[in-house]
Design an enzyme around this catalytic site. Sequence first.
Site, PDB file in Angstrom:
ATOM      1  CB  CYS A   1      -0.963   0.002   1.189  1.00 18.08           C
ATOM      2  SG  CYS A   1      -0.177   0.185   2.796  1.00 18.08           S
ATOM      3  CG  ASP A   2       0.754   6.119   0.101  1.00 18.62           C
ATOM      4  OD1 ASP A   2       1.556   6.182  -0.844  1.00 18.62           O
ATOM      5  OD2 ASP A   2       0.457   7.096   0.795  1.00 18.62           O
TER       6      ASP A   2
END
Length: 470
Positions: A381-382
């Site tokens: 994810c980020d």
Amino acid sequence: MANKSIRARVQSFGGFLTAMVIPNIGAFIAWGFITALFIPTGWTPNEHFGKLVGPMITYLLPLMIGSTGGHLIGGKRGAVMGGIGTMGVIVGADIPMFIGAMVMGPLGGYLIKQIDRRLDKHIPAGFEMVINNFSLGISGMLLCLLAYEVIGPAVMEANNIVKRGIEALVSTGFLPLLAVINEPAKVLFLNNAIDQGIYYPLGMQETAIHGKSIYFMVASNPGPGLGILLAFALFGKGMSKKSAPGAMIIHFLGGIHELYFPYVLMKPLMIIAMIAGAMSGIYVFELLGAGLVAGPSPGSIFAYLALTPRGGFLATIAGVFAGTAVSFLVGSVILKMEKTVSEENFEESQTTMKNLKAEGVGVLANNLKSDRPVRLIAFVCDAGMGSSAMGATTFRKKLEKAGYPIAVKHYAIENIPADADIIVTHASLEDRARGVTDKPLILIKNYLGDQTLDVLFEQLTTSDRLEESV
């Protein structure tokens, strides 16, 4: 496609900012606790220990960010170069230079990387240490002087422009309007770019003066997300209704806000509920003079309460409750307006599942080499610390329970390991993920209970390649 590309670039930029800040969050929280405890208005005022507050925010925290940014680009030498350059912007400014550190760190890393690349084949044998040390020292000196004279003042002016604009909103009572920008950006996974790129630096500056800041709360309030999930738990249908209670616990207590983003993306009208809840929360925070002593990362209610200064608990709790109540009420109205019948949703869900299975039969066969067993699945994810961590843990336990102890780990997109066999990420991060890896991508819409993960699990547990690897 162009819009996706722009979004991917913005996400990537936000991810890079996050990669500089996240490893140092512990230091920020340590500074926040020292501030909350020992400043004159703190829990236990202490003039002796209070002397730590100023030097830490002025020198330690920006230098840590600058060194981390330099390391991301240029390794250990980049970290040194980034730290030297950051010192230039620190001394040349009269405010905590977090934004300057985010500029000088990567710039220093990039410059020393380019210098080393050009000198690589031109260093006489036996002179490596001398040339490497002097190249770093001389270039670091020049970068520090440039930062002191040019970059520092420019960054400071840009910072002041942004600060004046937001302070104008505060003075006119329009600060809640920031929710109109914050909430749509968050569900597109730009939350880290907003918080760590804009609000955290401004919050640290204000905290150094007043001992707290509302800027830490304008985009991190866990209340609106809780209200949305509560509305789905009571009035949703199908899988969204079933998964919402678990998502509520992880979001509100664990602070993983990315968990409610798919629910909003599933029903775009819910962004109205998010904006309304966030605006209400900000309004109450502002009305009651709320503020935190440091950025709550993760944005858990526990982090909110732990970072609330003395005398501020009523304001903090009231703002979170207001955000929850308003987003729940508006979200409930939106869900009740739906005309779709539960049975139709169930049938649609079943059809979708069958289609996923039909399309997914070849996921492993098409994307993985037939002679290579599955050894590592990377959830990304980020920031690599929130939704991906939760998804990886859940999927790993599911595999282990079935007797397949395959390595399942979580990473930031920029840190996808070269030996990963399968990459699992949110569909909205596809463009960004494809920009950093050519490994097989499994795209999901929810890190918790996504049907695509069920298909992947079924394929993995019936795959000969997997059996060879365990």
